[in-house]
Design an enzyme around this catalytic site. Structure first.
Site, PDB file in Angstrom:
ATOM      1  N   GLN A   1       0.824  -1.247  -0.040  1.00  0.00           N
ATOM      2  CA  GLN A   1      -0.017   0.030  -0.044  1.00  0.00           C
ATOM      3  C   GLN A   1       0.865   1.224   0.053  1.00  0.00           C
ATOM      4  O   GLN A   1       0.343   2.376   0.198  1.00  0.00           O
ATOM      5  CB  GLN A   1      -0.832  -0.024   1.297  1.00  0.00           C
TER       6      GLN A   1
ATOM      7  N   HIS B   1      -1.404   1.536  -4.044  1.00  0.00           N
ATOM      8  CA  HIS B   1      -1.706   3.024  -4.090  1.00  0.00           C
ATOM      9  C   HIS B   1      -0.874   4.084  -4.802  1.00  0.00           C
ATOM     10  O   HIS B   1      -0.780   5.159  -4.403  1.00  0.00           O
ATOM     11  CB  HIS B   1      -1.626   3.257  -2.340  1.00  0.00           C
TER      12      HIS B   1
HETATM   13  P1  OAD Z   1      -1.441   3.050   8.953  1.00  0.00           P
HETATM   14  O1  OAD Z   1      -0.725   4.310   9.216  1.00  0.00           O
HETATM   15  O2  OAD Z   1      -2.781   3.088   8.832  1.00  0.00           O
HETATM   16  O3  OAD Z   1      -0.824   1.949   9.895  1.00  0.00           O
HETATM   17  C1  OAD Z   1       0.568   1.564  10.348  1.00  0.00           C
HETATM   18  C2  OAD Z   1       0.483   0.395  11.089  1.00  0.00           C
HETATM   19  O4  OAD Z   1       1.898   0.150  11.131  1.00  0.00           O
HETATM   20  C3  OAD Z   1      -0.115   0.550  12.314  1.00  0.00           C
HETATM   21  O5  OAD Z   1      -0.918  -0.616  12.640  1.00  0.00           O
HETATM   22  C4  OAD Z   1       0.996   0.479  13.430  1.00  0.00           C
HETATM   23  O6  OAD Z   1       0.737  -0.035  14.417  1.00  0.00           O
HETATM   24  C5  OAD Z   1       2.073  -0.190  12.305  1.00  0.00           C
HETATM   25  N1  OAD Z   1       3.511   0.143  13.065  1.00  0.00           N
HETATM   26  C6  OAD Z   1       3.961   1.207  13.218  1.00  0.00           C
HETATM   27  N2  OAD Z   1       5.502   1.067  13.335  1.00  0.00           N
HETATM   28  C7  OAD Z   1       5.795  -0.211  13.135  1.00  0.00           C
HETATM   29  C8  OAD Z   1       6.720  -1.045  13.260  1.00  0.00           C
HETATM   30  N3  OAD Z   1       7.954  -0.292  13.261  1.00  0.00           N
HETATM   31  N4  OAD Z   1       6.942  -2.181  12.850  1.00  0.00           N
HETATM   32  C9  OAD Z   1       5.640  -2.922  12.603  1.00  0.00           C
HETATM   33  N5  OAD Z   1       4.417  -2.151  12.670  1.00  0.00           N
HETATM   34  C10 OAD Z   1       4.606  -0.795  12.681  1.00  0.00           C
HETATM   35  O7  OAD Z   1      -0.912   2.789   7.099  1.00  0.00           O
HETATM   36  P2  OAD Z   1      -1.394   1.780   6.338  1.00  0.00           P
HETATM   37  O8  OAD Z   1      -2.123   0.646   6.904  1.00  0.00           O
HETATM   38  O9  OAD Z   1      -0.290   1.513   5.236  1.00  0.00           O
HETATM   39  O10 OAD Z   1      -3.902   5.239   1.661  1.00  0.00           O
HETATM   40  O11 OAD Z   1      -2.544   2.620   5.698  1.00  0.00           O
HETATM   41  C11 OAD Z   1      -3.195   2.221   4.444  1.00  0.00           C
HETATM   42  C12 OAD Z   1      -3.570   3.439   3.783  1.00  0.00           C
HETATM   43  O12 OAD Z   1      -4.010   4.534   4.491  1.00  0.00           O
HETATM   44  C13 OAD Z   1      -2.382   4.113   3.115  1.00  0.00           C
HETATM   45  O13 OAD Z   1      -1.771   3.405   1.846  1.00  0.00           O
HETATM   46  C14 OAD Z   1      -2.746   5.526   2.731  1.00  0.00           C
HETATM   47  C15 OAD Z   1      -3.386   5.738   3.977  1.00  0.00           C
HETATM   48  O14 OAD Z   1      -4.527   6.634   4.042  1.00  0.00           O
HETATM   49  C16 OAD Z   1      -3.796   6.149   0.897  1.00  0.00           C
HETATM   50  O15 OAD Z   1      -3.129   7.307   1.017  1.00  0.00           O
HETATM   51  C17 OAD Z   1      -4.757   5.714  -0.411  1.00  0.00           C
END
Ligand code: OAD
Length: 265
Positions: free
Chosen positions: A109, A127
């Site tokens: 993503q 994305h």
């Molecule tokens: P999020 O910011 O929603 O989630 C990040 C995840 O990574 C969270 O569950 C954290 O707990 C976890 N996390 C943070 N640091 C970490 C680490 N060092 N090791 C392991 N896990 C860790 O990001 P996405 O799930 O990628 O879309 O968000 C999905 C989409 O929402 C993105 O692609 C973007 C956003 O809005 C668009 O822009 C279309």
């Protein structure tokens, strides 16, 4: 059955490791958390991007139409941030894994291009990519090899360029989603790394793997919407947990020599 453990190498259950070892086809689904240890902020959670910035202005077609300069200023800021960052051991492990399976798909993503920089060759970007811009008039795509300088950048035809990324309210690239869904459905195992699993359809992909009898292993700092459905959730930083999982799956004999008591437990 769902199982949750900490990130320690010794805790990883042998049955899950064996399924990864035996798998012919493996997919990985990554989100912003995999790049957090490279210094690229995540979207949600404390200090997340959407806490500080208004996604309506920066990540929707309407916001861009209203103020393209503001949107591009933000994307330039992010490009500069990503430009300085380096892939971390989680990206590197995933690149290394690609060579060990008959089929290996990295579904991401993320728009940061870190998987390719780490050496992954088969990357499906759901994305888009921050290193591409697209003409709003005729859709011409332009590769960027450095952060943009002049804002807003223009196409040769004189029209505005926009970042070639998916914004809220927009469809995912159809072909990428099709390939990702096929990979997820046909995988013996899917590893889900650093995603909050709230943005669909990406977040539904692990459920396709599960529905077809595949193994789903999640790696995150905390519980997510996927946790109840994952066969195993490993809580810890991706840059540590991902290499630990792969070390133990790929080189069990090395672990047994180094930790004979734990290994025989
Ligand atoms: P999020 O910011 O929603 O989630 C990040 C995840 O990574 C969270 O569950 C954290 O707990 C976890 N996390 C943070 N640091 C970490 C680490 N060092 N090791 C392991 N896990 C860790 O990001 P996405 O799930 O990628 O879309 O968000 C999905 C989409 O929402 C993105 O692609 C973007 C956003 O809005 C668009 O822009 C279309």
């Amino acid at each position: 059955m769902a199982q949750s453990i900490g990130g320690g190498e010794a805790e990883l259950p042998e049955d899950v490791l064996a399924r990864i070892r035996r798998a012919r086809r493996v997919s990985v689904l990554t989100g912003a958390g995999i790049s957090a240890e490279s210094g690229i902020p995540t979207f949600r959670g404390a200090g997340g991007i959407w806490d500080k910035y208004d996604f309506r202005k920066l990540a929707t077609p309407e916001g861009f139409r209203e103020d393209p300069v503001l949107a591009w200023e933000w994307y330039r800021l992010r490009q500069r941030e990503i430009w300085k960052a380096r892939p971390n051991p989680a990206h590197e492990t995933i690149a290394e894994m690609e060579m060990h399976f008959e089929r290996f798909d990295v579904i991401t993503q993320n728009i940061d291009g870190m998987h390719a920089r780490a050496g992954s060759r088969n990357v499906i970007e759901l994305h888009g990519n921050i290193w591409r811009a697209r003409c709003v008039r005729d859709g011409t795509v332009i590769e960027l090899d450095a952060p943009v300088e002049d804002i807003p950048p223009l196409c040769q035809c004189g029209s505005l360029l926009r970042p070639d990324v998916v914004w809220f309210g927009e469809q995912l690239p159809e072909r990428a989603l099709e390939i990702a869904s096929e990979a997820a459905s046909a995988s013996d195992a899917m590893l889900v790394v650093g995603t909050s699993a709230v943005v669909h359809p990406a977040a539904s992909l692990p459920l396709l793997t599960k529905k077809n009898g595949g193994l789903v292993v999640e790696m995150n700092l905390e519980e997510t919407d996927l946790t109840p459905y994952a066969d195993l959730s490993i809580f810890g930083p991706a840059g540590e947990v991902m290499p630990a999982l792969w070390r133990r799956a790929a080189f069990p004999e090395r672990f047994m020599t180094e930790h004979p008591i734990i290994a025989n437990r």
